[in-house]
Design an enzyme around this catalytic site. Structure first.
Site, PDB file in Angstrom:
ATOM      1  N   CYS A 112       0.828  -1.207   0.000  1.00 17.18           N
ATOM      2  CA  CYS A 112       0.000   0.000   0.000  1.00 17.18           C
ATOM      3  C   CYS A 112       0.865   1.262   0.000  1.00 17.18           C
ATOM      4  O   CYS A 112       1.355   1.693   1.051  1.00 17.18           O
ATOM      5  CB  CYS A 112      -0.938  -0.013   1.211  1.00 17.18           C
ATOM      6  N   CYS A 171      -0.535   4.143   2.126  1.00 13.57           N
ATOM      7  CA  CYS A 171      -0.379   3.988   3.583  1.00 13.57           C
ATOM      8  C   CYS A 171       1.083   4.156   3.997  1.00 13.57           C
ATOM      9  O   CYS A 171       1.373   4.797   5.003  1.00 13.57           O
ATOM     10  CB  CYS A 171      -0.810   2.601   4.055  1.00 13.57           C
ATOM     11  N   ASP A 172       2.013   3.555   3.254  1.00 15.24           N
ATOM     12  CA  ASP A 172       3.401   3.445   3.729  1.00 15.24           C
ATOM     13  C   ASP A 172       4.393   4.356   3.007  1.00 15.24           C
ATOM     14  O   ASP A 172       5.555   4.437   3.410  1.00 15.24           O
ATOM     15  CB  ASP A 172       3.883   1.986   3.585  1.00 15.24           C
TER      16      ASP A 172
END
Ligand code: NAP
Length: 302
Positions: free
Chosen positions: A130, A133-134
């Site tokens: 992701c 997200c990261d």
């Protein structure tokens, strides 16, 4: 006894909830994590009509609030079993058992793994599924994205604004992503595409420090120093829960046509989890609407 239980909380489920509420049906959504499904991990959505550009989380939240406006309820519970008792469907979660006349399956899909050694061990230690997200952990670092579809290209574009350098590792000599995204990719200075190649090894002790890549044409092996690798090679349906309940195709997708009906009366499948050609937020939302039309007809006859 509910009229409808919707399992999942992505765009398909949220649209079904909106349509159910508007039709005066008593619907309950059961979602194990958070509303929005995979769009929550999408940085920018620019192909959902009515929104020129909107972040995935914003679109998810808007859909959620819209469904709530029509009285639909979401509970954050993981469904662990479904039992059929004549016309009654029993949905078992970790904390409750609910009864319903109709079930709408909308569990979506999850990112595919590359399937190489140490992938699991290094997940969260340099390996991610992701970028939204990261990505923030890789400011001014060097990263690689694996894949050539819309997700990979969007991830690479997102990461190019954070990282110093982004490699995109593509197993063929062309991309599957839409042409407009491809154009942006080719025009971005800090993105380099490595064609005809696959990742064969993940290097590093405690954390990922590099990857080994193999050229699929000449077999040449190279090592790239990267701090992070983002896997974006498609997704697998989250259909484990229903594998003995409804018919699945050989890839695990629930077999259902445009009517969203499964082979079991009163059970519908919508969004990315069902067999279909085009998996987009728009087609997921369309399924949500169609399924309520079918559910209403089923409820009249039962
Ligand atoms: P996808 O379209 O299935 O593309 C997967 C990519 O990964 C392809 O380039 C594929 O190569 C490659 N690949 C598959 N298995 C691989 C492996 N084992 N090793 C290396 N590469 C591998 O998946 P996606 O990009 O996640 O998209 C899924 C669906 O969501 C699509 O319908 C897409 O259009 C949609 N989507 C839409 C948007 C948008 O419209 N904004 C954004 C994201 C996703 P091959 O081409 O050789 O098969």
């Amino acid at each position: 006894m509910k009229d409808i239980i919707i399992i999942g909380g992505g765009p398909a489920a949220l649209t079904a909830a909106l349509y159910a509420g508007r039709a005066g049906l008593d619907a309950l959504m059961l979602e194990k994590q958070y509303e929005g499904g995979q769009i929550v991990t999408t940085n920018e959505v620019e192909n959902y009509p009515g929104f020129r550009s909107i972040t995935g989380p914003e679109l998810a939240n808007t859909m959620y609030e819209h469904a709530k406006d029509f009285g639909s309820i979401m509970k954050y519970e993981e469904v662990i079993d479904i039992k059929i008792d004549g016309d009654i469907k029993k949905v078992v979660t970790g904390v409750n058992t609910y009864e319903s006349k109709v079930i709408i399956l909308s569990m979506g899909a999850k990112p595919k793994k590359i399937g190489i050694d140490r992938e699991e061990e290094l997940t969260g230690k340099g390996v991610s599924y992701c970028a939204t997200c990261d990505g923030g952990f890789f400011r001014k670092k060097i990263v690689a994205v694996i894949g050539g579809g819309d997700t990979a290209v969007e991830d690479a574009l997102h990461l190019s604004r954070i990282a110093e350098k982004v490699y995109v590792i593509v197993r063929r000599d062309s991309l599957r992503a839409n042409k407009s995204a491809q154009k942006k990719l080719f025009e971005t200075d800090n993105i380099e595409i490595i064609w005809n190649s696959g990742v064969t090894k993940l290097n590093g002790e405690e954390r990922l420090s590099g990857i080994e890549i193999k050229n699929n044409k000449d077999g040449k092996i190279d090592n790239l120093e990267v701090n992070g690798v983002f896997v974006a090679i498609g997704s697998d349906p989250s259909s484990e829960l229903v594998k003995d309940l409804v018919a699945l195709d050989k890839n695990g997708y629930i077999i259902a046509d445009e009517s969203c009906k499964t082979n079991v009366d009163g059970i519908f499948a919508i969004g990315d989890i069902r067999t279909k050609e085009v998996r987009q937020v728009l087609t997921a939302a369309a399924d949500g609407a169609v399924s309520i039309y079918g559910a209403e007809k089923y409820l009249i006859n039962h």
